[in-house]
Scaffold this motif. Structure first.
Motif, PDB file in Angstrom:
ATOM      1  N   ASN A 145       0.844  -1.203   0.000  1.00 12.71           N
ATOM      2  CA  ASN A 145       0.000   0.000   0.000  1.00 12.71           C
ATOM      3  C   ASN A 145       0.878   1.251   0.000  1.00 12.71           C
ATOM      4  O   ASN A 145       1.047   1.913   1.024  1.00 12.71           O
ATOM      5  N   SER A 146       1.443   1.582  -1.157  1.00 14.70           N
ATOM      6  CA  SER A 146       2.418   2.674  -1.235  1.00 14.70           C
ATOM      7  C   SER A 146       1.844   4.021  -0.827  1.00 14.70           C
ATOM      8  O   SER A 146       2.488   4.789  -0.095  1.00 14.70           O
ATOM      9  N   ALA A 163      12.020  12.756  -3.554  1.00 13.25           N
ATOM     10  CA  ALA A 163      12.900  11.938  -2.715  1.00 13.25           C
ATOM     11  C   ALA A 163      14.265  12.599  -2.567  1.00 13.25           C
ATOM     12  O   ALA A 163      14.824  12.647  -1.460  1.00 13.25           O
ATOM     13  N   GLU A 164      14.792  13.122  -3.666  1.00 13.29           N
ATOM     14  CA  GLU A 164      16.112  13.762  -3.653  1.00 13.29           C
ATOM     15  C   GLU A 164      16.120  14.963  -2.702  1.00 13.29           C
ATOM     16  O   GLU A 164      17.096  15.186  -1.968  1.00 13.29           O
ATOM     17  N   LYS A 165      15.039  15.719  -2.707  1.00 11.12           N
ATOM     18  CA  LYS A 165      14.942  16.894  -1.836  1.00 11.12           C
ATOM     19  C   LYS A 165      14.992  16.495  -0.367  1.00 11.12           C
ATOM     20  O   LYS A 165      15.671  17.130   0.448  1.00 11.12           O
ATOM     21  N   ILE A 166      14.292  15.411  -0.030  1.00 12.49           N
ATOM     22  CA  ILE A 166      14.278  14.939   1.363  1.00 12.49           C
ATOM     23  C   ILE A 166      15.643  14.402   1.765  1.00 12.49           C
ATOM     24  O   ILE A 166      16.137  14.694   2.867  1.00 12.49           O
ATOM     25  N   TYR A 167      16.273  13.625   0.882  1.00  6.15           N
ATOM     26  CA  TYR A 167      17.607  13.084   1.190  1.00  6.15           C
ATOM     27  C   TYR A 167      18.612  14.211   1.428  1.00  6.15           C
ATOM     28  O   TYR A 167      19.445  14.134   2.349  1.00  6.15           O
ATOM     29  N   GLN A 168      18.531  15.265   0.608  1.00  4.84           N
ATOM     30  CA  GLN A 168      19.463  16.381   0.767  1.00  4.84           C
ATOM     31  C   GLN A 168      19.219  17.099   2.092  1.00  4.84           C
ATOM     32  O   GLN A 168      20.161  17.487   2.797  1.00  4.84           O
ATOM     33  N   GLU A 224      10.170   5.476  -0.304  1.00  4.25           N
ATOM     34  CA  GLU A 224       8.878   5.116  -0.900  1.00  4.25           C
ATOM     35  C   GLU A 224       8.565   6.023  -2.090  1.00  4.25           C
ATOM     36  O   GLU A 224       8.033   5.567  -3.112  1.00  4.25           O
ATOM     37  N   LEU A 225       8.902   7.304  -1.978  1.00  6.84           N
ATOM     38  CA  LEU A 225       8.685   8.239  -3.087  1.00  6.84           C
ATOM     39  C   LEU A 225       9.530   7.861  -4.292  1.00  6.84           C
ATOM     40  O   LEU A 225       9.052   7.889  -5.437  1.00  6.84           O
ATOM     41  N   ALA A 226      10.789   7.515  -4.044  1.00  7.24           N
ATOM     42  CA  ALA A 226      11.669   7.106  -5.138  1.00  7.24           C
ATOM     43  C   ALA A 226      11.148   5.843  -5.820  1.00  7.24           C
ATOM     44  O   ALA A 226      11.180   5.718  -7.046  1.00  7.24           O
ATOM     45  N   LYS A 227      10.623   4.929  -5.021  1.00  5.90           N
ATOM     46  CA  LYS A 227      10.105   3.660  -5.555  1.00  5.90           C
ATOM     47  C   LYS A 227       8.879   3.869  -6.435  1.00  5.90           C
ATOM     48  O   LYS A 227       8.641   3.110  -7.368  1.00  5.90           O
ATOM     49  N   THR A 228       8.105   4.924  -6.133  1.00  2.98           N
ATOM     50  CA  THR A 228       6.881   5.197  -6.890  1.00  2.98           C
ATOM     51  C   THR A 228       7.099   6.228  -7.998  1.00  2.98           C
ATOM     52  O   THR A 228       6.138   6.793  -8.531  1.00  2.98           O
ATOM     53  N   GLY A 229       8.355   6.496  -8.338  1.00  3.91           N
ATOM     54  CA  GLY A 229       8.659   7.378  -9.461  1.00  3.91           C
ATOM     55  C   GLY A 229       8.751   8.854  -9.134  1.00  3.91           C
ATOM     56  O   GLY A 229       8.876   9.686 -10.039  1.00  3.91           O
ATOM     57  N   LYS A 230       8.703   9.217  -7.865  1.00  5.03           N
ATOM     58  CA  LYS A 230       8.785  10.620  -7.467  1.00  5.03           C
ATOM     59  C   LYS A 230      10.198  10.938  -6.986  1.00  5.03           C
ATOM     60  O   LYS A 230      10.432  11.300  -5.830  1.00  5.03           O
ATOM     61  N   ALA A 259      22.001   7.354  -0.050  1.00  5.41           N
ATOM     62  CA  ALA A 259      20.673   7.171  -0.625  1.00  5.41           C
ATOM     63  C   ALA A 259      20.428   8.179  -1.749  1.00  5.41           C
ATOM     64  O   ALA A 259      19.815   7.846  -2.777  1.00  5.41           O
ATOM     65  N   LEU A 260      20.882   9.418  -1.550  1.00  8.93           N
ATOM     66  CA  LEU A 260      20.727  10.439  -2.584  1.00  8.93           C
ATOM     67  C   LEU A 260      21.485  10.049  -3.852  1.00  8.93           C
ATOM     68  O   LEU A 260      20.947  10.158  -4.963  1.00  8.93           O
ATOM     69  N   ALA A 261      22.701   9.589  -3.689  1.00  5.03           N
ATOM     70  CA  ALA A 261      23.497   9.159  -4.841  1.00  5.03           C
ATOM     71  C   ALA A 261      22.841   7.977  -5.548  1.00  5.03           C
ATOM     72  O   ALA A 261      22.811   7.918  -6.787  1.00  5.03           O
ATOM     73  N   ASP A 262      22.297   7.044  -4.784  1.00  7.13           N
ATOM     74  CA  ASP A 262      21.617   5.886  -5.387  1.00  7.13           C
ATOM     75  C   ASP A 262      20.407   6.338  -6.202  1.00  7.13           C
ATOM     76  O   ASP A 262      20.079   5.737  -7.231  1.00  7.13           O
ATOM     77  N   THR A 263      19.727   7.385  -5.739  1.00  8.60           N
ATOM     78  CA  THR A 263      18.573   7.911  -6.473  1.00  8.60           C
ATOM     79  C   THR A 263      19.016   8.584  -7.776  1.00  8.60           C
ATOM     80  O   THR A 263      18.295   8.557  -8.779  1.00  8.60           O
ATOM     81  N   TYR A 264      20.213   9.179  -7.765  1.00  9.64           N
ATOM     82  CA  TYR A 264      20.753   9.848  -8.943  1.00  9.64           C
ATOM     83  C   TYR A 264      21.279   8.874 -10.005  1.00  9.64           C
ATOM     84  O   TYR A 264      21.487   9.279 -11.151  1.00  9.64           O
ATOM     85  N   ARG A 265      21.512   7.645  -9.652  1.00  8.71           N
ATOM     86  CA  ARG A 265      22.237   6.709 -10.517  1.00  8.71           C
ATOM     87  C   ARG A 265      21.678   6.645 -11.940  1.00  8.71           C
ATOM     88  O   ARG A 265      22.435   6.718 -12.916  1.00  8.71           O
ATOM     89  N   ALA A 266      20.373   6.514 -12.066  1.00 12.88           N
ATOM     90  CA  ALA A 266      19.776   6.339 -13.392  1.00 12.88           C
ATOM     91  C   ALA A 266      19.667   7.647 -14.169  1.00 12.88           C
ATOM     92  O   ALA A 266      19.955   7.694 -15.370  1.00 12.88           O
ATOM     93  N   SER A 267      19.267   8.719 -13.476  1.00 12.13           N
ATOM     94  CA  SER A 267      19.008   9.983 -14.174  1.00 12.13           C
ATOM     95  C   SER A 267      20.205  10.940 -14.206  1.00 12.13           C
ATOM     96  O   SER A 267      20.366  11.715 -15.159  1.00 12.13           O
ATOM     97  N   LYS A 268      21.031  10.908 -13.171  1.00 14.62           N
ATOM     98  CA  LYS A 268      22.167  11.834 -13.073  1.00 14.62           C
ATOM     99  C   LYS A 268      23.412  11.086 -12.589  1.00 14.62           C
ATOM    100  O   LYS A 268      23.886  11.303 -11.470  1.00 14.62           O
ATOM    101  N   PRO A 269      23.941  10.195 -13.433  1.00 12.74           N
ATOM    102  CA  PRO A 269      25.089   9.389 -12.994  1.00 12.74           C
ATOM    103  C   PRO A 269      26.310  10.216 -12.592  1.00 12.74           C
ATOM    104  O   PRO A 269      27.051   9.836 -11.683  1.00 12.74           O
TER     105      PRO A 269
END
Length: 242
Positions: free
Chosen positions: A136-137, A176-181, A166-172, A199-209
């Motif tokens: 139940n995301s 998510a990046e804002k909260i991690y920062q 959870e936000l990162a997992k659901t495409g937001k 966690a922030l770097a892991d979120t960047y991996r696909a879009s901002k390597p």
């Protein structure tokens, strides 16, 4: 004779001062009594609130302990001889998390009023975990947002970290990046700076390597003495595109 005179003068001064006080008390008797009553009431109220707060916290902690016992219960059929008295078991993870969710929600419903015990924030956080485990995301996000506003900063930080995941997992990802920062800029014991930045770097991996690599390198520089972190960073950087 002089010594006696000085002594008499002091006695006279004391007597005169007392008489002045006595006259003042007689003239302002009602006001003084009213003030004294207010002071007694305030002190009594403070003591009563402290007793109520401690009693409420004790009850909430006991309920939280029972809910955590459910949350960590064994799933499946335990091996013969491993079952202990009072040990909880569930046939499936779904059954366990539904049961735990109900217990955590009951704590929030019962104790979520002033003065709010720390157990309520912890229960909210775990209710979010249960919702996520049950798939139940949206419910998990809603609960974690509430827990993230908890006045106890360690609980709030942990809830925000889970919320970002959870936000990162659901495409937001941007949210998510804002909260991690924010967590990295204001580290706590529950979410240290290195954890938030990783966690922030892991979120960047696909879009901002390139941004991800920059953060990994920053972590390598700042936490070079942490062998476990160094190994994790090495593995994360190995799969990054140049």
């Amino acid at each position: 004779m002089d010594r006696l005179t000085r002594r008499q003068l002091k006695q006279d001064e004391f007597r005169e001062g007392f008489e002045h006080f006595e006259d003042y008390f007689k003239q302002h008797y009602k006001q003084i009594i009213q003030i004294a009553i207010v002071v007694v009431v305030v002190i009594g109220a403070a003591a009563g609130l402290r007793y109520y707060t401690n009693k409420k916290a004790t009850e909430a902690n006991a309920a939280l302990g029972a809910a955590m016992n459910t949350f960590h219960a064994y799933v499946g059929n335990p091996a013969p001889g491993t079952v202990t008295p009072g040990m909880l078991t569930f046939a499936t993870p779904e059954e366990k998390y539904k049961k735990a969710l109900g217990e955590f929600n009951a704590i929030v419903d019962k104790y979520n009023s002033f003065p709010r015990p720390e157990a309520v924030g912890i229960a909210l956080y775990h209710a979010g975990v249960c919702q996520a485990m049950l798939g139940n995301s949206q419910a998990a996000i809603k609960v974690r947002e509430e827990a993230g506003r908890d006045r106890h900063k360690e609980v709030a930080a942990l809830a925000k970290f889970a919320l970002a995941g959870e936000l990162a997992k659901t495409g937001k990802a941007q949210e998510a990046e804002k909260i991690y920062q924010e967590l990295a800029d204001h580290p706590t014991l529950s979410v240290p700076k290195a954890t938030a930045l990783m966690a922030l770097a892991d979120t960047y991996r696909a879009s901002k390597p390139a941004e991800a690599r920059k953060i990994y390198e920053q972590l390598q520089s700042e936490f070079a003495s942490d062998a476990n972190l160094a190994d994790a960073l090495k593995q994360q950087m190995a799969g990054l595109p140049e």
